[in-house]
Scaffold this motif. Structure first.
Motif, PDB file in Angstrom:
ATOM      1  N   LEU A 119       0.871  -1.230  -0.047  1.00 31.54           N
ATOM      2  CA  LEU A 119       0.009  -0.086  -0.073  1.00 31.54           C
ATOM      3  C   LEU A 119       0.759   1.163   0.084  1.00 31.54           C
ATOM      4  O   LEU A 119       0.510   2.133  -0.711  1.00 31.54           O
ATOM      5  CB  LEU A 119      -0.889  -0.082   1.189  1.00 31.54           C
ATOM      6  CG  LEU A 119      -2.156  -0.915   1.066  1.00 31.54           C
ATOM      7  CD1 LEU A 119      -2.749  -1.021   2.571  1.00 31.54           C
ATOM      8  CD2 LEU A 119      -3.291  -0.444   0.307  1.00 31.54           C
ATOM      9  N   ARG A 120       1.808   1.121   0.678  1.00 30.80           N
ATOM     10  CA  ARG A 120       2.877   2.228   1.004  1.00 30.80           C
ATOM     11  C   ARG A 120       3.490   2.581  -0.369  1.00 30.80           C
ATOM     12  O   ARG A 120       3.663   3.877  -1.001  1.00 30.80           O
ATOM     13  CB  ARG A 120       3.946   2.214   1.713  1.00 30.80           C
ATOM     14  CG  ARG A 120       3.488   2.637   3.112  1.00 30.80           C
ATOM     15  CD  ARG A 120       4.717   2.601   4.194  1.00 30.80           C
ATOM     16  NE  ARG A 120       4.591   2.570   5.605  1.00 30.80           N
ATOM     17  CZ  ARG A 120       4.035   3.798   6.294  1.00 30.80           C
ATOM     18  NH1 ARG A 120       3.893   4.827   5.525  1.00 30.80           N
ATOM     19  NH2 ARG A 120       3.643   3.749   7.288  1.00 30.80           N
ATOM     20  N   VAL A 121       3.974   1.664  -1.100  1.00 28.87           N
ATOM     21  CA  VAL A 121       4.663   2.071  -2.489  1.00 28.87           C
ATOM     22  C   VAL A 121       3.620   2.684  -3.552  1.00 28.87           C
ATOM     23  O   VAL A 121       3.887   3.536  -4.351  1.00 28.87           O
ATOM     24  CB  VAL A 121       5.354   0.719  -3.129  1.00 28.87           C
ATOM     25  CG1 VAL A 121       6.524   0.335  -2.145  1.00 28.87           C
ATOM     26  CG2 VAL A 121       4.577  -0.260  -3.471  1.00 28.87           C
ATOM     27  N   VAL A 122       2.116   1.839  -3.462  1.00 29.74           N
ATOM     28  CA  VAL A 122       1.350   2.471  -4.372  1.00 29.74           C
ATOM     29  C   VAL A 122       0.724   3.869  -4.077  1.00 29.74           C
ATOM     30  O   VAL A 122       0.773   4.795  -5.111  1.00 29.74           O
ATOM     31  CB  VAL A 122       0.205   1.635  -4.351  1.00 29.74           C
ATOM     32  CG1 VAL A 122      -1.197   2.143  -4.825  1.00 29.74           C
ATOM     33  CG2 VAL A 122       0.157   0.150  -4.900  1.00 29.74           C
ATOM     34  N   ALA A 123       0.762   4.234  -2.639  1.00 31.45           N
ATOM     35  CA  ALA A 123       0.474   5.696  -2.404  1.00 31.45           C
ATOM     36  C   ALA A 123       1.444   6.569  -2.623  1.00 31.45           C
ATOM     37  O   ALA A 123       1.307   7.977  -3.111  1.00 31.45           O
ATOM     38  CB  ALA A 123       0.289   5.607  -0.736  1.00 31.45           C
ATOM     39  N   ALA A 124       2.717   6.208  -2.768  1.00 29.25           N
ATOM     40  CA  ALA A 124       3.773   7.002  -3.189  1.00 29.25           C
ATOM     41  C   ALA A 124       4.324   7.265  -4.740  1.00 29.25           C
ATOM     42  O   ALA A 124       4.903   7.765  -5.196  1.00 29.25           O
ATOM     43  CB  ALA A 124       5.276   6.537  -2.620  1.00 29.25           C
ATOM     44  N   ASP A 125       3.301   6.383  -5.449  1.00 31.42           N
ATOM     45  CA  ASP A 125       3.618   6.378  -6.992  1.00 31.42           C
ATOM     46  C   ASP A 125       2.634   7.257  -7.618  1.00 31.42           C
ATOM     47  O   ASP A 125       1.566   6.929  -7.588  1.00 31.42           O
ATOM     48  CB  ASP A 125       3.567   4.580  -7.423  1.00 31.42           C
ATOM     49  CG  ASP A 125       4.019   4.445  -8.733  1.00 31.42           C
ATOM     50  OD1 ASP A 125       3.689   5.431  -9.761  1.00 31.42           O
ATOM     51  OD2 ASP A 125       4.797   3.711  -9.118  1.00 31.42           O
ATOM     52  N   SER A 126       3.141   8.154  -8.349  1.00 32.42           N
ATOM     53  CA  SER A 126       2.097   9.166  -9.054  1.00 32.42           C
ATOM     54  C   SER A 126       1.110   8.329 -10.033  1.00 32.42           C
ATOM     55  O   SER A 126       0.167   9.079 -10.605  1.00 32.42           O
ATOM     56  CB  SER A 126       2.848  10.321  -9.620  1.00 32.42           C
ATOM     57  OG  SER A 126       3.887   9.636 -10.762  1.00 32.42           O
ATOM     58  N   ARG A 127       1.309   7.325 -10.569  1.00 38.31           N
ATOM     59  CA  ARG A 127       0.458   6.447 -11.389  1.00 38.31           C
ATOM     60  C   ARG A 127      -0.756   6.170 -10.706  1.00 38.31           C
ATOM     61  O   ARG A 127      -1.902   5.967 -11.473  1.00 38.31           O
ATOM     62  CB  ARG A 127       1.146   5.283 -12.036  1.00 38.31           C
ATOM     63  CG  ARG A 127       2.285   5.311 -13.166  1.00 38.31           C
ATOM     64  CD  ARG A 127       2.830   4.294 -13.293  1.00 38.31           C
ATOM     65  NE  ARG A 127       3.804   3.578 -12.222  1.00 38.31           N
ATOM     66  CZ  ARG A 127       4.262   2.428 -12.117  1.00 38.31           C
ATOM     67  NH1 ARG A 127       4.047   1.687 -13.182  1.00 38.31           N
ATOM     68  NH2 ARG A 127       4.981   2.061 -11.217  1.00 38.31           N
ATOM     69  N   PHE A 128      -0.866   6.046  -9.566  1.00 35.26           N
ATOM     70  CA  PHE A 128      -2.061   5.310  -8.922  1.00 35.26           C
ATOM     71  C   PHE A 128      -2.775   6.742  -8.083  1.00 35.26           C
ATOM     72  O   PHE A 128      -2.139   7.580  -7.411  1.00 35.26           O
ATOM     73  CB  PHE A 128      -1.682   4.411  -7.937  1.00 35.26           C
ATOM     74  CG  PHE A 128      -1.119   3.454  -8.681  1.00 35.26           C
ATOM     75  CD1 PHE A 128      -1.628   2.521  -9.434  1.00 35.26           C
ATOM     76  CD2 PHE A 128       0.352   2.905  -8.504  1.00 35.26           C
ATOM     77  CE1 PHE A 128      -1.019   1.450 -10.193  1.00 35.26           C
ATOM     78  CE2 PHE A 128       0.911   2.048  -9.102  1.00 35.26           C
ATOM     79  CZ  PHE A 128       0.270   1.055 -10.005  1.00 35.26           C
TER      80      PHE A 128
END
Ligand SMILES: Cc1ncc(COP(=O)(O)O)c(C=O)c1O
Length: 362
Positions: A50-59
């Motif tokens: 969840l943290r890496v998704v939250a930090a990725d501007s694609r999502f």
């Protein structure tokens, strides 16, 4: 097991070594490609994903006015993904389950998304398969291409569907290797899998303090969450036996389906199953549980309290989708877990079947 563990002890290399590397490579290949990062347990795997998704501007759609980014998930899956949301500063949005499979309802999930939605967690609960490709298509059709899908595969190691294996469909997949899982370690363990090289790099960074190189913290919210060499060696030695163990579990579920009396049904997943748990369902659940206990069969309930009803989480922010969660609430009152593990002997299975078959709902 003793031999495998002794070899690790004698090697003198207990963390971040060749056994973790080779297990992760083998497991990623088994699931269907991509990269596997070994972590300390399945809850860490969810938090890191969840943290890496939250930090990725694609999502995500970019939240405004200090609104928390949202994660769509079910409330009947034991609380693990909810805990991960809270640790990551994300808002759980609970949606209902399918009335028959007790898995995430794709329609309900899509209906609950908004421009604030970062991800949907699809939990392959009880070893049943959520149709993640169908979820992806439905999200895309609804204009939610920015929403990531995280598959929680903690109960679904080796689960094959028409289009591939659980863990190969979403943007990221998380696994627990808790000892009772279909692939279980000699203690705690977990993994994050992804085919996306950037997400894999981000997970690798966060699972070790946020280091870009030794002692240089370049990313915030890094942790120490690692699979150790003993667990990796044990898991690698068990991996070749996983398909056989899953087949044994499924045959136990089949036996319970044959033995179930009128008024008791076995919860099944038509898309595919590895029977992590054997769940039966009846409005007379408490009477069935008492009957099984009286016949010497231990049972349990997975899970007795919905995440949205947990006292310890009540003060934390969450949303429940409009219309509440009627299927989740009904199931929670009616489900019962029967013994199911691959080393169950024939006489043990027969004992459970006999007890089940002799139950008469009042
Ligand atoms: C569906 C599900 N997700 C996540 C977890 C968390 O895994 P762990 O206990 O390794 O933290 C578990 C198991 O406990 C689980 O069953």
């Amino acid at each position: 097991m003793r031999e495998v563990i002794a070899q690790v002890v004698d090697s003198g290399w207990w963390l971040l070594g060749p056994r973790t590397r080779s297990f992760c490579e083998a497991f990623a290949e088994y699931v269907g490609g991509g990269e596997c990062i070994g972590v300390a347990n399945g809850t860490d795997a969810l938090e890191l994903a969840l943290r890496v998704v939250a930090a990725d501007s694609r999502f995500g759609g970019g939240s405004e006015d200090g609104e928390l980014p949202e994660v769509v998930l079910t409330a009947n899956a034991g609380g693990y993904s909810t805990i991960a949301c809270h640790l990551g500063g994300l808002l759980p949005v609970y949606v209902d389950i399918d009335a028959d499979t007790l898995l995430l309802s794709i329609d309900a999930a899509v209906a609950a998304t908004s421009s604030r939605t970062l991800a949907v967690v699809a939990t392959h609960l009880y070893g049943g398969l959520v149709d993640v490709p169908a979820l992806r298509r439905a999200l895309d059709r609804a204009g939610r291409r920015h929403v990531a899908i995280i598959e929680d595969c903690a109960q679904a190691h080796g689960l094959r569907g028409r289009d591939g294996m659980a863990g190969s469909f979403g943007d990221l997949a998380t696994f627990s290797f808790y000892p009772t899982k279909n692939l279980g370690a000699f203690g705690d363990g977990g993994a994050v899998l992804t085919r996306d090289a950037d997400l894999a790099k981000a997970v690798r960074t966060l699972h070790q303090y946020g280091w870009s190189r030794k002692y240089a913290i370049d990313t915030p919210y890094g942790r120490n969450s690692r699979l150790d060499e003993i667990q990796a060696a044990v898991l690698h030695s068990l991996l070749p036996h996983l398909d056989g163990a899953n087949a044994a579990r499924v045959s136990i579920l089949d036996a319970y389906a044959d033995a179930a009396p009128a008024g008791v049904s076995v919860v099944r997943s038509p898309q595919g199953s590895v029977a992590h748990l054997a769940i039966v369902r009846t409005p007379a659940r408490d009477a069935l549980q008492a009957h099984m206990t009286a016949n010497g069969v231990t049972t349990d309930i997975h899970y007795p309290i919905l995440d949205c009803d947990q006292a310890g989480l009540a003060k934390l922010p969450f949303h429940v989708a409009p219309g509440d969660l009627p299927n989740s609430r009904a199931a929670t009152q009616e489900i019962l877990t029967l013994p199911c593990f691959p080393t169950m002997r024939k006489d043990e299975i027969a004992k459970v079947c006999d007890a089940l078959a002799s139950f008469k709902a009042a």
